[in-house]
Design a protein around this motif. Structure first.
Motif, PDB file in Angstrom:
ATOM      1  N   GLY A 136       0.834  -1.188   0.000  1.00  0.00           N
ATOM      2  CA  GLY A 136       0.000   0.000   0.000  1.00  0.00           C
ATOM      3  C   GLY A 136       0.869   1.238   0.000  1.00  0.00           C
ATOM      4  N   GLN A 137       0.231   2.383  -0.260  1.00  0.00           N
ATOM      5  CA  GLN A 137       0.951   3.652  -0.352  1.00  0.00           C
ATOM      6  C   GLN A 137       0.303   4.679   0.565  1.00  0.00           C
ATOM      7  OE1 GLN A 137      -0.392   6.570  -2.066  1.00  0.00           O
ATOM      8  NE2 GLN A 137       1.450   7.826  -2.031  1.00  0.00           N
ATOM      9  N   SER A 138       1.126   5.505   1.212  1.00  0.00           N
ATOM     10  CA  SER A 138       0.676   6.550   2.129  1.00  0.00           C
ATOM     11  C   SER A 138      -0.087   5.906   3.293  1.00  0.00           C
ATOM     12  CB  SER A 138      -0.160   7.585   1.377  1.00  0.00           C
ATOM     13  OG  SER A 138      -0.315   8.763   2.133  1.00  0.00           O
ATOM     14  N   ALA A 139      -1.370   6.214   3.494  1.00  0.00           N
ATOM     15  CA  ALA A 139      -2.106   5.520   4.550  1.00  0.00           C
ATOM     16  C   ALA A 139      -2.150   4.020   4.289  1.00  0.00           C
ATOM     17  CB  ALA A 139      -3.529   6.076   4.651  1.00  0.00           C
TER      18      ALA A 139
ATOM     19  N   TYR B 173       5.182  -4.755   1.352  1.00  0.00           N
ATOM     20  CA  TYR B 173       5.812  -3.717   0.531  1.00  0.00           C
ATOM     21  C   TYR B 173       5.134  -2.400   0.896  1.00  0.00           C
ATOM     22  CZ  TYR B 173       8.355  -2.147  -3.675  1.00  0.00           C
ATOM     23  OH  TYR B 173       9.234  -1.532  -4.549  1.00  0.00           O
ATOM     24  N   ALA B 174       5.829  -1.549   1.645  1.00  0.00           N
ATOM     25  CA  ALA B 174       5.252  -0.305   2.162  1.00  0.00           C
ATOM     26  C   ALA B 174       5.823   0.894   1.418  1.00  0.00           C
ATOM     27  CB  ALA B 174       5.524  -0.175   3.662  1.00  0.00           C
ATOM     28  N   ILE B 175       4.942   1.607   0.712  1.00  0.00           N
ATOM     29  CA  ILE B 175       5.316   2.765  -0.093  1.00  0.00           C
ATOM     30  C   ILE B 175       4.885   4.027   0.659  1.00  0.00           C
ATOM     31  CG2 ILE B 175       4.952   3.933  -2.298  1.00  0.00           C
ATOM     32  CD1 ILE B 175       4.216   1.174  -3.479  1.00  0.00           C
ATOM     33  N   SER B 176       5.858   4.849   1.042  1.00  0.00           N
ATOM     34  CA  SER B 176       5.547   6.111   1.735  1.00  0.00           C
ATOM     35  C   SER B 176       4.575   5.887   2.887  1.00  0.00           C
ATOM     36  CB  SER B 176       4.954   7.139   0.746  1.00  0.00           C
ATOM     37  OG  SER B 176       5.820   7.352  -0.337  1.00  0.00           O
TER      38      SER B 176
ATOM     39  N   HIS C 294       4.724  13.250  -3.449  1.00  0.00           N
ATOM     40  CA  HIS C 294       3.836  12.217  -2.928  1.00  0.00           C
ATOM     41  C   HIS C 294       3.015  11.612  -4.071  1.00  0.00           C
ATOM     42  CE1 HIS C 294       2.040  10.266   0.494  1.00  0.00           C
ATOM     43  NE2 HIS C 294       0.816  10.714   0.252  1.00  0.00           N
ATOM     44  N   CYS C 295       2.907  10.293  -4.074  1.00  0.00           N
ATOM     45  CA  CYS C 295       2.094   9.526  -5.032  1.00  0.00           C
ATOM     46  C   CYS C 295       2.765   9.314  -6.385  1.00  0.00           C
ATOM     47  CB  CYS C 295       0.723  10.133  -5.275  1.00  0.00           C
ATOM     48  SG  CYS C 295      -0.305  10.324  -3.810  1.00  0.00           S
ATOM     49  N   LEU C 296       3.866  10.009  -6.662  1.00  0.00           N
ATOM     50  CA  LEU C 296       4.476   9.922  -7.987  1.00  0.00           C
ATOM     51  C   LEU C 296       4.902   8.508  -8.344  1.00  0.00           C
ATOM     52  CD1 LEU C 296       5.571  11.356 -10.528  1.00  0.00           C
ATOM     53  CD2 LEU C 296       7.681  11.815  -9.251  1.00  0.00           C
TER      54      LEU C 296
ATOM     55  N   GLU D  48      -0.231  12.972 -16.650  1.00  0.00           N
ATOM     56  CA  GLU D  48       0.575  14.170 -16.879  1.00  0.00           C
ATOM     57  C   GLU D  48       0.440  15.168 -15.736  1.00  0.00           C
ATOM     58  OE1 GLU D  48       1.352  17.450 -20.432  1.00  0.00           O
ATOM     59  OE2 GLU D  48       0.477  15.475 -20.894  1.00  0.00           O
ATOM     60  N   ASP D  49      -0.718  15.177 -15.053  1.00  0.00           N
ATOM     61  CA  ASP D  49      -0.924  16.106 -13.945  1.00  0.00           C
ATOM     62  C   ASP D  49       0.082  15.887 -12.826  1.00  0.00           C
ATOM     63  OD1 ASP D  49      -3.071  17.088 -15.317  1.00  0.00           O
ATOM     64  OD2 ASP D  49      -4.580  16.039 -14.135  1.00  0.00           O
ATOM     65  N   LEU D  50       0.521  14.659 -12.644  1.00  0.00           N
ATOM     66  CA  LEU D  50       1.438  14.336 -11.553  1.00  0.00           C
ATOM     67  C   LEU D  50       2.878  14.155 -12.029  1.00  0.00           C
ATOM     68  CD1 LEU D  50       1.070  13.855  -8.478  1.00  0.00           C
ATOM     69  CD2 LEU D  50       1.146  11.411  -8.958  1.00  0.00           C
TER      70      LEU D  50
END
Length: 488
Positions: A190-193, A215-218, A410-412, A427-429
């Motif tokens: 998972g990512q973030s929370a 596997y912990a992402i951010s 964050h989230c990239l 493209e926004d990120l």
């Protein structure tokens, strides 16, 4: 080739749909089974209770569209496209498989982020088709958010959102073989929370049999204290004019409760230090029952030590918070005031600034973003590795600067992890033409870890260990978290 495919689960038969994978290698197609309920709708008498397993159904249930989501309205914070889907049956799993008739395939279970109050498993960025292409069955799960999932209520079960994770993982254990997966080879990620969620599960004794790698992402740990949770629960009930009980809060409409929750948990600029020191106001609670101690204490005690772990963060998770007007305002803030606001002690400031001289040269906004990122995310990475001692752990950094923002925000890294750079809103990120070679690196390492238990670089060995630094080029660097050492 038929468009539809059916699978028999423990509760009943489901119908999914075949779609092509992308990338031109591995399995050419993926079967998606969307919105399969693992629990009864958490409404009415079940709203503030532990999740109840879904009752069996007759006939074939279409699993062709995403189920209802716990996210309501527009929280205004998600950097990932995470749509809301209306409806009551919000506790669902989405299963993606290369071949339901296979057996023994490794399994990835994804828990979405969103600060424990937002986010959606219906994101196109969480589509498992390219993990399927590479031989991995993929599951994304939903869970109750905000106060419904994590709020303190006097006579309700605590940590209802955590109990949702556990029941979803039980569903995987009971059913994933029918989709070609091996219940004995489950990696949670998972990512973030969501990254905090998988670390929370790693530190929970009663969750250990439900997964085999992490596997912990951010990762953003909750670990809300019981007293803090109770204080917020009582305050929210008082603002609604009801008792802090199931009966009292059940009279408060969902929309009104969301509005009260937002007001009770809003953090302004002056509250930044509070958030850094105390964490998020809603999230997994150290209740002494389901979560018996803070996660890092559990890891230091050896809980989850038999589980291999990969964890890391982007280099500038929250730097975008200081863009635009905030960046202009920070030009006039003395550096000492800025560091004080973010809780950096005077005794370590010289060491910290020297270790981050490259960021200091870029101005106050970039320094503020790096300090916030370090305090909330990057210090956790070597910290948890140290907590685990000799347990098998790998560290990484995602350093590629977005073509949109000029830094690794964050989230990239999420679309690189899922290898979905052709997805919507990219493209926004990431800016135009994000590098596919980097997605090959990030996704390939994830597949290797899920499949073999080794992502392909040297495991953590205290300060001497190498860290995989994802960039152009990707490289392995010794002591690549040295810049946060002063904060540890």
């Amino acid at each position: 080739m038929t468009e539809y495919v059916e699978v028999q689960t423990a509760a009943g038969r489901v119908r999914g749909r075949w779609r092509p994978t992308t990338g031109g290698r591995g399995a050419p197609r993926s079967a998606a089974f969307l919105g399969i309920p693992f629990a009864e709708p958490p409404i009415g008498g079940l709203r503030f209770q532990a999740p109840v397993p879904k009752a069996p159904w007759e006939g074939v249930r279409d699993a062709l569209e995403f189920g209802a989501t716990a996210q309501r309205g527009d929280p205004g914070v998600t950097l990932i496209p995470e749509p809301r889907v209306e409806g009551d049956s919000t506790l669902n799993v989405n299963v993606f498989t290369p071949d339901p008739t296979a057996s023994g395939l490794p399994v990835l279970v994804w828990i979405h982020g969103g600060g424990y109050f937002a986010g959606s498993p219906a994101s196109p960025w969480y589509d498992g088709r390219n993990f399927n292409r590479d031989g991995v069955v993929t599951v994304s799960i939903s869970y109750r958010l905000g106060f419904d999932g994590f709020g303190w209520i006097e006579d309700a079960p605590s940590n209802r959102g955590v109990r949702d994770w556990l029941l979803a993982l039980e569903w995987v254990q009971q059913n994933i073989a029918a989709f070609g997966g091996d219940p004995g080879r489950v990696t949670i990620a998972g990512q973030s929370a969501g990254g905090g969620a998988v670390l929370t599960l790693l530190g929970m004794e009663q969750a250990q049999r439900l997964f085999h790698g992490v596997y912990a992402i951010s990762g953003a740990l909750g670990d809300v204290s019981a007293s803090r949770a109770e204080k917020l629960g009582r305050a929210l009930a008082a603002s609604a004019g009801v008792a802090a009980t199931v009966v009292g809060l059940s009279t408060v409409s969902e929309d009104r409760l969301l509005a009260l929750q937002k007001k009770a948990t809003e953090l302004g600029p002056s509250s930044m230090t509070t958030m850094i020191e105390e964490g998020l106001p809603l999230g997994p609670v150290v209740d002494g029952d389901l979560i018996v101690r803070p996660t890092r204490e559990s890891l230091r005690a050896g809980v989850g030590a038999d589980k291999p772990l990969v964890l890391g963060a982007t280099d500038d998770e929250f730097t975008m918070a200081f863009a635009g007007k905030a960046a202009k305002a920070l030009r006039w803030v003395p550096q000492s005031v800025l560091l004080n606001r973010f809780g950096v002690p005077k005794s370590i400031r010289a060491e910290y600034l020297a270790a981050n001289a490259d960021v200091v040269r870029l101005g106050k906004a970039r320094l503020a973003g790096r300090v916030l990122t370090d305090r909330m995310f990057r210090t956790t990475v070597p910290g948890i590795a140290a907590d685990r001692g000799d347990a098998t752990t790998w560290l990484y950094r995602f350093s590629w600067p977005s073509g949109r923002f000029g830094f690794a925000e964050h989230c990239l890294d999420v679309p690189f992890f899922f290898d979905c750079l052709d997805g919507t809103a990219m493209e926004d990120l990431a800016g135009p033409n994000p590098p596919q070679e980097l997605a090959d690196d990030v996704h390939g390492s994830a597949v290797a870890f899920i499949t073999t238990g080794d992502p392909g670089w040297g495991r953590h060995d205290r300060d001497a260990g190498v860290v995989r630094v994802y960039g152009r080029p990707t490289r392995d660097v010794a002591d690549a978290y040295a810049s946060v050492r002063a904060l540890l």
